[in-house]
Structures are given as C-alpha cells and as structure tokens.
Design an enzyme around this catalytic site. Structure first.
Site, PDB file in Angstrom:
ATOM      1  CE  LYS A  23       2.356  -2.426  -4.384  1.00  0.00           C
ATOM      2  NZ  LYS A  23       2.076  -2.038  -2.987  1.00  0.00           N
ATOM      3  CG  ASP A  41      -1.886  -1.184   1.194  1.00  0.00           C
ATOM      4  OD1 ASP A  41      -2.187  -1.694   0.104  1.00  0.00           O
ATOM      5  OD2 ASP A  41      -2.303  -1.613   2.289  1.00  0.00           O
ATOM      6  N   GLY A  94      -4.593  -4.202  -3.745  1.00  0.00           N
ATOM      7  CA  GLY A  94      -5.579  -3.167  -4.072  1.00  0.00           C
ATOM      8  C   GLY A  94      -4.777  -1.943  -4.468  1.00  0.00           C
ATOM      9  CG  HIS A  95      -2.057  -1.989  -7.030  1.00  0.00           C
ATOM     10  ND1 HIS A  95      -1.156  -2.544  -7.899  1.00  0.00           N
ATOM     11  CD2 HIS A  95      -1.764  -2.518  -5.810  1.00  0.00           C
ATOM     12  CE1 HIS A  95      -0.359  -3.383  -7.235  1.00  0.00           C
ATOM     13  NE2 HIS A  95      -0.714  -3.392  -5.972  1.00  0.00           N
ATOM     14  CD  GLN A 142       0.716  -8.832  -2.628  1.00  0.00           C
ATOM     15  OE1 GLN A 142       1.358  -9.506  -3.408  1.00  0.00           O
ATOM     16  NE2 GLN A 142      -0.525  -8.494  -2.866  1.00  0.00           N
TER      17      GLN A 142
HETATM   18  P1  GDP Z   1      -0.787   0.346  -3.553  1.00  0.00           P
HETATM   19  O1  GDP Z   1      -1.371  -0.938  -3.083  1.00  0.00           O
HETATM   20  O2  GDP Z   1       0.694   0.418  -3.327  1.00  0.00           O
HETATM   21  O3  GDP Z   1      -1.153   0.691  -4.963  1.00  0.00           O
HETATM   22  O4  GDP Z   1      -1.404   1.484  -2.623  1.00  0.00           O
HETATM   23  P2  GDP Z   1      -2.963   1.593  -2.182  1.00  0.00           P
HETATM   24  O5  GDP Z   1      -3.748   2.087  -3.320  1.00  0.00           O
HETATM   25  O6  GDP Z   1      -3.422   0.366  -1.511  1.00  0.00           O
HETATM   26  O7  GDP Z   1      -2.834   2.663  -1.023  1.00  0.00           O
HETATM   27  C1  GDP Z   1      -2.307   3.926  -1.224  1.00  0.00           C
HETATM   28  C2  GDP Z   1      -3.372   4.963  -0.839  1.00  0.00           C
HETATM   29  O8  GDP Z   1      -2.770   6.229  -0.716  1.00  0.00           O
HETATM   30  C3  GDP Z   1      -4.444   5.120  -1.889  1.00  0.00           C
HETATM   31  O9  GDP Z   1      -5.649   5.477  -1.285  1.00  0.00           O
HETATM   32  C4  GDP Z   1      -3.919   6.272  -2.746  1.00  0.00           C
HETATM   33  O10 GDP Z   1      -4.947   6.972  -3.413  1.00  0.00           O
HETATM   34  C5  GDP Z   1      -3.288   7.128  -1.703  1.00  0.00           C
HETATM   35  N1  GDP Z   1      -2.127   7.909  -2.118  1.00  0.00           N
HETATM   36  C6  GDP Z   1      -1.155   7.578  -3.024  1.00  0.00           C
HETATM   37  N2  GDP Z   1      -0.211   8.544  -3.056  1.00  0.00           N
HETATM   38  C7  GDP Z   1      -0.576   9.482  -2.151  1.00  0.00           C
HETATM   39  C8  GDP Z   1       0.002  10.704  -1.702  1.00  0.00           C
HETATM   40  O11 GDP Z   1       1.075  11.108  -2.109  1.00  0.00           O
HETATM   41  N3  GDP Z   1      -0.685  11.388  -0.741  1.00  0.00           N
HETATM   42  C9  GDP Z   1      -1.863  10.963  -0.220  1.00  0.00           C
HETATM   43  N4  GDP Z   1      -2.460  11.703   0.710  1.00  0.00           N
HETATM   44  N5  GDP Z   1      -2.438   9.808  -0.632  1.00  0.00           N
HETATM   45  C10 GDP Z   1      -1.791   9.077  -1.565  1.00  0.00           C
HETATM   46  P1  IMO Z   2      -0.900  -4.162  -2.287  1.00  0.00           P
HETATM   47  O1  IMO Z   2      -0.450  -4.688  -3.603  1.00  0.00           O
HETATM   48  C1  IMO Z   2      -0.968  -4.572   2.049  1.00  0.00           C
HETATM   49  C2  IMO Z   2      -1.047  -8.653   3.650  1.00  0.00           C
HETATM   50  C3  IMO Z   2      -2.304  -9.096   4.372  1.00  0.00           C
HETATM   51  C4  IMO Z   2      -1.701 -10.083   5.344  1.00  0.00           C
HETATM   52  C5  IMO Z   2      -0.602 -10.752   4.538  1.00  0.00           C
HETATM   53  C6  IMO Z   2      -0.997 -12.067   3.887  1.00  0.00           C
HETATM   54  O2  IMO Z   2      -2.201  -3.442  -2.315  1.00  0.00           O
HETATM   55  O3  IMO Z   2       0.194  -3.381  -1.628  1.00  0.00           O
HETATM   56  P2  IMO Z   2      -2.539 -12.756   1.837  1.00  0.00           P
HETATM   57  O4  IMO Z   2      -3.959 -12.407   1.520  1.00  0.00           O
HETATM   58  O5  IMO Z   2      -1.565 -12.346   0.815  1.00  0.00           O
HETATM   59  O6  IMO Z   2      -2.390 -14.196   2.233  1.00  0.00           O
HETATM   60  O7  IMO Z   2      -2.208 -11.913   3.169  1.00  0.00           O
HETATM   61  O8  IMO Z   2      -0.251  -9.823   3.533  1.00  0.00           O
HETATM   62  N1  IMO Z   2      -1.268  -8.145   2.269  1.00  0.00           N
HETATM   63  C7  IMO Z   2      -1.197  -6.844   1.950  1.00  0.00           C
HETATM   64  N2  IMO Z   2      -1.002  -5.761   2.711  1.00  0.00           N
HETATM   65  N3  IMO Z   2      -1.067  -4.458   0.707  1.00  0.00           N
HETATM   66  C8  IMO Z   2      -1.233  -5.555  -0.072  1.00  0.00           C
HETATM   67  O9  IMO Z   2      -1.197  -5.492  -1.417  1.00  0.00           O
HETATM   68  C9  IMO Z   2      -1.340  -6.813   0.546  1.00  0.00           C
HETATM   69  N4  IMO Z   2      -1.528  -8.076   0.083  1.00  0.00           N
HETATM   70  C10 IMO Z   2      -1.463  -8.872   1.153  1.00  0.00           C
HETATM   71  O10 IMO Z   2      -2.935  -8.024   5.008  1.00  0.00           O
HETATM   72  O11 IMO Z   2      -1.106  -9.401   6.402  1.00  0.00           O
HETATM   73 MG    MG Z   3      -2.897  -1.615  -1.813  1.00  0.00          MG
END
Ligand code: GDP
Ligand code: IMO
Ligand code: MG
Length: 423
Positions: free
Chosen positions: A16, A13, A40-41, A224
C-alpha cells in the site's frame, strides 16, 4: 470532487505504501483513516528505503497535504521517532502534516496491556504487533479514551493519570510477568506529546469535506488488509479497526456517496504475519522461495511472514465487501522463475466444493482447490510496459480479472517507485 480509497485486500503488507507514494502526484490530500503504528508502509525511491507507521505515505511529495484521520490511533512515542527519521529529508512537516483532534492516543499502559493480554493467551495469542492497538480501540469504544484534542484541555494530565492508574490495575489482574518502569515510559511519552503538540491539530472531518467542496482530490490510505478487519476478517485473529471501505467513512467523516474509486491492492501470492488461519499457506520449497525472493519480513516487527499461493476465494470476498473498482497486483516479479504457479479457486468444505468464504476457514474445515498456471523465467523488474510482460503472466492476470470481474490496472514489478506498470 470525490474521495478515492486505497485498501489492502489480503492480510496486510500488500504494498500500500509504495502505491500511495506513486499515486500522490494526482491528489491534493492523502489521509490515513484507521489503524496505527501496527502498520509499516514501505516506500522506495532514489535508492533509499523508508518505512512509515502513522504518517501517510504521501508525505514525500510537495503537492499533497497529509492527514492523520480520526479513525487512527497515535502513539506519540513512535510518532516522534517517525518525525525524527524524516528530518534528513527537509520536508515542511508543519504545513504538510495535519492531525485530527478526534484521533485517539496510545498510552504506554496500552502497550503493556497488549503484552499482558497476549501473554495470557499462550498458544492462542493473536500475534499482535504489541503496539497497544487492541487496548486503545477498546478504550475508544468503551468511551474511556484520550484524544488528540484533549491535549489542548487543561485537565488532560489528570485524565491521563486516572486512565493509566486503571490500566495498571488491569495489567496486574492478568497475573503475567510483565516487567516495566512506568516512570521511564511516561517521561518518554510526555516528551513525545510535546513534540506532537507542535503540529497542527484540525477538525479533520470539516477540513476534508470543505476540501471536497472546493474541488480538491483526496486519497484515503488504508492500513492492514481486509482479512484483518474487525468485522469481516479472520476473527479473532484480526486487528481492532475496520480496514475495509466503510472504515474510510467513519475514519475520516466522508459520506459513502462521496466515494468514487476503490483501489484494491493485492500481492500476486499471499502472505500473513501473526497467528490465524491461512488456507493456502505453503510449508514447502515454494513457500521458502516466495519468502526469500519476496524478502517477506514484517516492516514493523521484522517477523518472518508466512507465505502461500493466491487465494481467489478470499480475494473475491474482499473485492465484494470493499466494492473494489480497480485492482493493483503487487510483487509480480517475485513469481518469476517458478515452474508452476497455483491459484486457489474454491474450497472443499464438508465434502463439497464451495466458492465463497465460509464462517470457519481453519484447516480442519476446508481444503483449497487449486488451478495450475505455467510460470515464466524472465526477470521482469526492468519491464515498464504491460506489452513487454511475459505471456504467462498476462494469462495469469487475465484469469484473475475474469474471476473477480474487476480490471487489474497496475502491475508492480519491484519495490521502487519506478517499477510500476499502469495498464
Ligand atoms: P504495506 O504495509 O502494504 O505498505 O506493505 P509493506 O511495506 O509492509 O510490505 C511490502 C514490501 O514489499 C515492502 O518491502 C515493499 O518495498 C515491497 N514491495 C512493494 N511492491 C513490490 C513489488 O512489486 N515487488 C517487490 N519485489 N517488492 C515490492
Ligand atoms: P500494514 O498496514 C500485516 C496483524 C498482526 C496480528 C494482527 C493483530 O503494514 O499492512 P495488532 O497489532 O493490530 O493488534 O495485530 O494483525 N497486523 C498486520 N499484519 N500488516 C499490517 O499492517 C498489520 N497490522 C497488524 O501481525 O496478526
Ligand atoms: Mg506493512
């Protein structure tokens, strides 16, 4: 042409999805190489927010082909929902999205096994996303899995039945109260498989290597983060794939020598969803502030993310394992308004100061040692040039660069595509 990699350096998270979307204009191919719908991207542009789980984050651009690589595990049911959610964008999915024949399928019983396994662990649960990731990769390495390419074979349903029956026995053996209606789940599954089959299946390793020879530019999108890597993460509180750089080689069929840039994405602080050690985790007001301002809720499960200060010991480890060549700092805006910002630069381990990640990082073994930085008051969400960033933030960035010996090339100051500063 070479392949560039984009990886999360923490526990996922990091942002990416946002950055892949920003970079896609410079690439011909975006390819996911591991993980599945546990990811979840999130992408934000033109006033809308969109979360992708299996589909690569380059899908909204016309210039790029998006590939789901062999290292990915696909749940047809979630995949179909993702496609449904994309319908309103009128994208030419048939020609823009290609699926590796060697990617493995998540069956409904894999999800049930994930639930049974987690329930049986009680307090020691991993905190899995319950998407069936662990059981699917177990079947892959156990040589029992069903792959996308199998869907083109006449006997695949028979193989499905055998595997699902075996899983049912395994679910029972956990002796947990897992309620399910397999008939209903299978109906949904087969309907989704039919939708998946409308897409183009490819021998992705051949496609990607040919594209490389033809001079196409390729960006491999990680899911991840490094600390969730099956080998190098905080085992057993990890996911079941190699989230680190080597995973791109096995997950796409590209050779190590073809990799050029390695973009390492990290938040200006740290978060984690699910269980497992987290040395710099905060349980105070600062932690609450990070969670609130950063809106730290999981994009896949909606669970609150645990928050803490930046851990440079862990980050250094991730930089080393991945061979990161450029750092991208995300969510710098979230730190605005904090009086003092702390960074963990070393651990106290058995009474000694250490600067590397030891085998055990649970709180009974280590204590973080912090260096403090002055915060800044300015709202930076509208800043578009590095020169206009507050001096205190620039000092924070310089310190990180010096410690990690890698330049911070991007500073992200908000979730939107446009809130991205290149340095
Ligand atoms: P990913 O899994 O690495 O793609 O990241 P996620 O989407 O799960 O989580 C990142 C969260 O931070 C999302 O809600 C994005 O919209 C948000 N986000 C990304 N870059 C920034 C930033 O620079 N500032 C803020 N406030 N939010 C951001
Ligand atoms: P993105 O790509 C954050 C965490 C879960 C749990 C562990 C194992 O959005 O960054 P799993 O379902 O893979 O067996 O869970 O890994 N986890 C993540 N945490 N971002 C993710 O993906 C994750 N994918 C799995 O919360 O701790
Ligand atoms: Mg994510």
């Amino acid at each position: 042409m070479a392949v560039d990699l984009l990886l999360g350096l923490q526990w996922g998270d990091e942002g990416k999805g946002k950055i892949v979307d920003v970079l896609t204009k410079d690439y011909n191919i975006i390819a996911r190489f591991q993980g599945g719908p546990n990811a979840g991207h999130t992408l934000e542009f033109d006033g809308m927010k969109h979360v992708l789980h299996t589909i690569p984050s380059g899908i909204f651009h016309d210039n790029a082909i998006n590939i789901v690589g062999n290292g990915v595990v696909i749940d047809p049911v979630i995949f179909k929902k993702e496609l449904d959610n994309l319908k309103k964008f009128d994208l030419d999915i048939q020609s823009k999205l290609l699926i590796s024949r060697k990617a493995h399928l998540i069956l409904p019983t894999h999800r049930l096994l994930d639930a049974a396994s987690e329930a049986s662990k009680g307090k020691a649960k991993i905190g899995s996303t319950l998407k069936g990731i662990g059981p699917t990769y177990m079947d892959k390495t156990g040589r029992n899995g069903i792959r996308v390419g199998d869907l083109e074979l006449p006997d695949w349903k028979e193989r499905y039945r055998n595997l699902a029956d075996k899983h049912e026995g395994m679910i029972k053996s956990f002796n947990m109260d897992i309620q399910y209606d397999l008939k209903e789940l299978e109906e949904e599954f087969f309907e989704a498989v039919a939708v998946l089959r409308e897409l183009k299946f490819i021998d992705s390793e051949n496609y990607i290597n040919t594209a490389q020879r033809e001079g196409k530019t390729i960006l491999a999108e990680g899911a991840q983060g490094s600390l969730l890597d099956i080998d190098f993460g905080t085992y057993p509180f990890v996911t079941s794939s190699n989230t680190t750089a080597a995973g791109a080689c096995t997950g796409l069929g590209v050779s190590p020598s073809s990799i050029d840039k390695v973009y390492g994405i990290f938040k200006a602080y740290t978060t984690r969803v699910g269980s497992g050690p987290f040395p710099t985790e905060l349980f105070d007001e600062d932690g609450e502030t990070l969670a609130r301002v950063g809106n730290e809720f999981g994009a896949t499960t909606g669970r609150p993310r645990r928050c803490g200060w930046l851990d440079l010991v862990a980050l250094k480890y991730a930089v080393e394992i991945n061979g990161v060549t450029e750092l991208f700092m995300m969510k710098a805006d979230v730190l605005s308004g904090m009086k003092t910002i702390k960074v963990c630069t070393a651990y106290e381990y058995q009474g000694e100061r250490i600067e590397h990640l030891p085998y055990s990082i649970e709180e009974e073994y280590i204590k973080p040692i912090y260096q403090e930085f002055e915060g800044w008051e300015e709202d930076i969400t509208k800043v578009r040039s590095a020169d206009d960033l507050p001096q205190a933030l620039l000092e924070y960035i310089s310190f990180i660069e010096k410690e990690l010996n890698v330049p911070v090339k991007v500073v992200s100051v908000g979730p939107d595509r446009t809130q991205t500063i290149h340095r």
